[in-house]
Structures are given as structure tokens and as C-alpha cells.
Design a protein around this motif. Structure first.
Motif, PDB file in Angstrom:
ATOM      1  N   ALA A 135     -11.961  27.424 -12.953  1.00  0.00           N
ATOM      2  CA  ALA A 135     -12.111  26.606 -14.161  1.00  0.00           C
ATOM      3  C   ALA A 135     -13.404  26.942 -14.899  1.00  0.00           C
ATOM      4  N   ILE A 136     -14.474  27.135 -14.137  1.00  0.00           N
ATOM      5  CA  ILE A 136     -15.766  27.420 -14.789  1.00  0.00           C
ATOM      6  C   ILE A 136     -15.722  28.780 -15.486  1.00  0.00           C
ATOM      7  N   LEU A 137     -15.202  29.785 -14.788  1.00  0.00           N
ATOM      8  CA  LEU A 137     -15.138  31.111 -15.406  1.00  0.00           C
ATOM      9  C   LEU A 137     -14.244  31.087 -16.639  1.00  0.00           C
ATOM     10  N   PHE A 138     -13.160  30.357 -16.550  1.00  0.00           N
ATOM     11  CA  PHE A 138     -12.228  30.287 -17.679  1.00  0.00           C
ATOM     12  C   PHE A 138     -12.883  29.676 -18.907  1.00  0.00           C
ATOM     13  N   ALA A 139     -13.606  28.589 -18.682  1.00  0.00           N
ATOM     14  CA  ALA A 139     -14.112  27.824 -19.824  1.00  0.00           C
ATOM     15  C   ALA A 139     -15.451  28.321 -20.345  1.00  0.00           C
TER      16      ALA A 139
END
Lengths: 224, 265, 224
Positions: free
Chosen positions: C32-36
Motif C-alpha cells: 500500500a505504501i509503495l503504491f500510494a
């Protein structure tokens, strides 16, 4: 490495002249397109960007399943699709949080009325809220792209209507306007009706135009 | 749908009294008479469906009276509502007069109750909506959206009117400007023919036709193109007349010509 | 809904005091962190954003593996990590946009001359326009298939001529190039303000055509 890739690309475009790529490949393609876009992408656009003969709708079914329970989800937004982080991980995202402009109480109420009663005229909003709707409120919602103009009502004066947008659905994580919380209950309770006042009630938004039609228009919008 | 759900009701009596006072002072804080009625109805502490409209009308009228005493200016629609509620009150209190036309007091009260319930329902719906997981707060979009390269395909278009106006413009312009052809960089075939007729007598050997280009026309590509074309066309013309022979060894090879030797025929 | 999240959030932070979330959960978090994130994220930052005790480096190993062969990849950028679409799918990141532009004035004039005077040579067009006709203009019109080469003129040099095509007629809703309004009509329509000097120009629709060939050629052209 790059040679390999070139070959792959070539074979894909070659195939596309004859038959669509395998479903697993179509799924990868949908994944890449949705992943790369901050906005929701319609199936139509997916199909137009993928090689000829692809079936984005089917690929999305597989893709959505694949991402179930992951940190990122594949979500439906109206007739478009998007990838969004899982809401339970929001606490990790302080850094990405954008301060959304505080909406006034009037704006929030107006938005809710538009969402639940759409397509709805300004006069109908005023009738429900009991006050006139300020131009700024509507402008703000339009500017945020949460509402847009819908079709005109076929009533005297042909007033414009407002409906909510795909951005609205995306923002509130709704697949569809029919998924609005409590919509069914409200309708069952008759609270989405526009009952004409008996006799001479003081009404706001004078010259209110044939309210009978609104429920009709609504079913139109929500039914499909 | 009951007021308890909104969580805004305060059980504390002190708080209630304070709130009642706030009503008076903060009349501008209400979003219209309906909002005020809804707020007043909360003091009845019952489901909106069971609310006493008569009681509510009395509360509203008392509120307006108090506001007047405090010489607070009430917007016209508050006063319109007050007048109507006074009328409603009398209808509800007096036994129904069968000769009277129009809706009964009960019908009017029922509609007002419906309006209040509907407004409350929308407020609840709004609260639930705003409490949902929201994009940019609870869930997030791609942080670095990749640019979609837009492959531009340009199609040109024109309307019949454009065409006619264009033509009309040309024709009208001719009236003001005697027609002058910009021949600065155009070498005509006639000119080339004239030039070559003079030179051809010396072309006993195969010579590249490019050597027949007029001096000063080689540098500017525009001029050179025009001169080359004209010279080539003139060469063909001369060949047709039987004055010269032309040859080219292969495609794109230099085109050569020489004077047609009468002896070789 | 929000309550649920709050609970979860609470439980996570409670746990974090004692033990790190399971690796699968850590993987989701990294995802989620890498995506956002707008930028690549270092392991250090991942660890600082994830609950205490998490091992982002290990979670990334799992995440990277999970995305192997997918439409999206987990890549290392310097000493930071990011998610990127698979390079072999780069061709999907383009969208064809059809843009309609107005034809240039030079092109319209050239086209008009061809339509009114066909078959017409380049030299004749230049004479009427008073300027030389650029190759680009003619090429553009040829490419649009609004003009094509006609028969060569039987004059010295046998120059090629241009005529308008069926596509041209279709586009402008004409049955025949002769349906183009003549100078009289243009004047009546207010498109021509002044009278041209008599005999200055061959015109269509006014029967003063000096060149027999052109009308001949034309009727020939449009008869079929």
C-alpha cells in the motif's frame, strides 16, 4: 533483457491481428493500466488501449479476485475501474493524506440530497432543505467535480438537474449510486419522495416545477 | 432516524437550557425555518414520527416572540413560517368546520412532519456519507500516475463556407492588387528551353543535365528545384523535337544528354 | 465503518507494543505504501511508517516475488523501492487522440482554386493565388484525399493537373463540383463585396471559361 522484451512486444502485436492475447496476459495489461492511472479507467478505454479482441471486463474479474485481501484493491467506480489502497491501511498513509477542503454544512446537505434524490432540481433541493441554495454551494460542489448537471426536467421551464459524478463515487468508495448507504430504507420509508404540499404550505424555491417527475427520473437513474 | 442517532442531543438539563438560549442569540446560525423547527423538535425527545406538531408550532411561535422582544431581526421567511404555523395551530385547535375548503389541519401537520423527517433523514444520510472511507483520507490512489502518452492523430477539416470564403477572398483581392506572380524562385520551362537551345550546340559529349542549370540557381534549394525541374522538362521537350539524346544508366543516376548527331542517325 | 477501522487501528498499535504484525500483513503494508507514494521509498522510511517491529526488507522480498511476472513490478531505485508497470507493457501507456484542426488558409485557398478551376496545374494555382504553392499544401490535400492528379495538360511540358475527389464532394455535401456556388451566388451571399474587373479571371458558373479543356475535363470527370 531488453531484447526479450522487444520480442514479447512484437509477438503480442502480431497475435493481435489474429487473436486476442491469453486471458492471463489481458489481466496483466489491465493491471498495468489501472495501476498506472490515478483516475478510474472505463472498460471502454481499457479495451481501446489493449490489443484488439481483448475483453477487459473479463480480465478485471480475474484481477479483482487476485487483489482480494491485498494492500491494494481493484475497485469499481461507476462504469470505471481503479486501484486503491485498502482502507484499513489508511493509518500508514499520513504522508499522502491530502487536506480536503472543509465543506460547509449546507454543502454537505446539498451533496447528500443530490446523491439520494438525483436527478434533482435546485427548487427540489430548496424544498427539502427549506432554504434557498446559495450559488456558492453549488459552485463548490461542481468545482470539486462531485456533482454535474444532469438532463433537464421535462417540466415547465425545463429546469436543469444535478446528479453526482464518478469522482463522487470514487471519493466515497461507492461502486454505484445505488450503493449509497441506507438508500433502500429511505426509499421504503417514502423519504425520497417529493410530496406536494397540501393546500398552501409555505414553500421555498417558488415556482417549483412539477415534482411528480422527480421520482420517475430517479428510478430511471438508479434502475440500470 | 430518531434524534438519539444523531448523537447531538444533550441530556444534561443545564446544557439544554444553554442550548435554548443559544437558539435565541444565534438565530442566524439556522439554515431557515425548517432547520429551526427541526432543532426545536429535538426538545420533544420523541421519534419524529410521533412528534406533536401543535406543540412544535407553539414552541416556534414562542421562539419568534422572544426574538422580537430581544429585537432580533428575523428574516422574512421565519415570519412567514410563524404566520403559517399560527394558522395551523388554530386549525388544529378548533373543531373542523365542514364548510371550510382546503386541507384539514391534520393533513397540513402531517406534511410538515414529513418535511421534518425528510430533512432529518438527509442529514443522517449526509453524516453517514461523510463518515465513509474516503479517497485521500482512508484509501489512496496511485502516487505516481504514469503519463499516458497521447498519440495525436490530427485530421484536418474545413467547411463549404470556408472554401467559398477562401475563394471569394482570392477573387476580391484581385480587384485591389493587379495580379503579380511571384516568379522570383520559379524558373519556367520556357526559360529553360530558351537557355538550352542556346547551349545545346556545344553538347557534343554526354553531359549531366544539372550542368545546364542557370548560374545563381544552385544554392537556394527552392530555386534549384524549380530550375532542375524546368531544365529536365526542357530536355525532354528537346528530345521530342529530335534535337538531343537523353540517357540514364539506372534509377537516380545522373541524367545525361548530348546533341543529337545527325551522322549517327 | 469508521468505528471498525478505529478498532483495527487501535488493535494494531496495541499489538505493535508487543509484537510485529504477521509477515503477510507487513507485505500488505509495504504494498500500500509503495503504491500510494509519489516517490520511491527507502527501507528506513518504510520501517518508520509501519508499526514498530516490522521488517520492511523482508516484507519486500515477499512482495517482490508476488509481483514477479505480473503487470506491475517491485523495483529498486537507488536505495529505495517503488512499484512500476512492467516494461513490456509500455505500449499500453498510450492513447490515440484524434484532433480535428482547421485547414490552413493556404490549403483552403488552394483547394478552392482546384475545386473551381479543375483540372488545374500548379502554375495556374500559383497564378491565381499570386504566390507559389508549397509542396506541403498540395501533399496535405492529396493525403486527405480531397484532391488527386488529373490528366496532364496538352501544353508544353505536359504539366500534371489537380482535380477534386469524390471524398471532397462527400465531405462538402456536393453532388458535383459544378454545384459550387458561382461568383454571382457568392456575391449574392455577401461573400464577394466588389465586382471583379471584367475578364480578369476565368470563372465557373459564369460561362466565361477561356480554356475549353478545363470544362471538358471537368464534365468528363464528374459524369460518372
Amino acid at each position: 533483457m531488453s531484447e526479450e522484451i522487444d520480442q514479447k512486444e512484437e509477438s503480442v502485436s502480431e497475435e493481435s491481428l489474429f487473436e486476442a492475447p491469453p486471458m492471463a496476459e489481458q489481466e496483466r495489461m489491465c493491471e498495468a493500466i489501472l495501476f498506472a492511472s490515478a483516475e478510474a479507467v472505463t472498460i471502454k478505454e481499457l479495451n481501446s488501449r489493449m490489443p484488439h479482441g481483448c475483453d477487459a471486463a473479463e480480465a478485471l474479474v480475474h484481477l479483482r479476485k487476485r487483489y482480494e485481501g491485498r494492500g491494494v484493491r481493484v475497485v469499481k467506480v461507476g462504469d470505471a475501474w481503479a486501484m486503491r489502497t485498502a482502507p484499513d491501511l489508511g493509518f500508514l498513509m499520513q504522508k499522502e493524506m491530502v487536506e480536503t477542503r472543509k465543506l460547509s454544512r449546507a454543502a454537505i446537505e446539498t451533496l447528500a440530497i443530490i446523491a439520494y434524490h438525483q436527478p434533482v432540481t435546485r427548487a427540489e433541493i430548496e424544498e427539502i432543505r427549506g432554504v434557498s441554495v446559495s450559488r456558492g454551494t453549488v459552485d463548490q460542489l461542481l468545482e470539486m467535480e462531485w456533482i454535474r448537471f444532469g438532463r433537464r426536467k421535462m417540466t415547465p421551464g425545463r429546469p436543469v438537474t444535478f446528479v453526482v459524478t464518478q469522482e463522487f463515487l470514487d471519493h466515497f468508495g461507492l461502486e454505484n449510486a445505488r450503493d449509497l448507504p441506507g438508500l433502500k430504507e429511505l426509499r421504503a420509508a417514502g423519504l425520497l419522495e417529493n410530496r406536494p404540499p397540501p393546500g398552501s404550505m409555505p414553500t421555498l424555491g417558488e415556482g417549483d416545477d412539477g415534482e411528480e417527475e422527480s421520482s420517475e427520473g430517479q428510478s430511471e437513474l438508479f434502475e440500470d | 432516524m430518531s434524534e438519539d442517532e444523531t448523537g447531538s442531543i444533550q441530556d444534561d438539563k443545564v446544557a439544554e437550557r444553554l442550548a435554548a438560549e443559544a437558539l435565541i442569540v444565534d438565530v442566524d446560525g439556522f439554515e431557515g425555518p425548517l432547520d429551526l423547527l427541526l432543532t426545536l423538535s429535538r426538545t420533544q425527545k420523541v421519534d419524529l414520527r410521533k412528534i406533536s406538531i401543535l406543540h412544535l408550532a407553539q414552541q416556534y411561535l414562542a421562539f419568534v416572540e422572544k426574538a422580537k422582544q430581544l429585537r432580533l431581526e428575523l428574516a422574512a421567511d421565519y415570519l412567514v413560517m410563524a404566520a403559517w404555523l399560527a394558522f395551523l395551530k388554530s386549525r388544529l385547535l378548533l373543531p373542523p368546520d365542514p364548510t371550510e375548503e382546503g386541507p384539514s389541519g391534520e393533513e397540513l401537520a402531517a406534511h410538515l412532519a414529513f418535511q421534518l423527517e425528510r430533512l432529518q433523514a438527509m442529514r443522517d444520510a449526509a453524516a453517514r456519507l461523510m463518515a465513509r472511507d474516503r479517497l485521500g483520507r482512508d484509501f489512496f490512489a496511485r502516487g505516481v500516475p504514469e503519463d499516458v502518452t497521447r498519440v495525436r492523430k490530427i485530421t484536418y477539416t474545413a467547411t463549404l463556407l470556408d472554401l467559398m470564403q477562401g475563394y471569394a477572398r482570392l477573387r476580391t483581392r484581385d480587384e485591389f492588387r493587379p495580379f503579380v506572380l511571384d516568379r522570383e524562385s520559379v524558373f519556367t520551362m520556357e526559360e529553360a528551353l530558351e537557355r538550352m537551345r542556346g547551349l545545346i550546340g556545344f553538347a557534343g559529349e554526354w553531359t549531366d543535365i544539372l550542368s545546364y542549370l542557370p548560374t545563381g540557381w544552385e544554392a537556394d534549394p527552392k530555386k534549384r528545384r524549380s530550375a532542375t525541374a524546368a531544365t529536365f522538362a526542357a530536355s525532354l521537350e528537346l528530345a521530342k523535337e529530335g534535337k538531343v539524346e537523353i540517357r540514364q544508366s539506372e534509377i537516380f543516376a545522373p541524367i545525361q544528354l548530348r546533341k543529337k548527331d545527325q551522322d549517327h542517325v
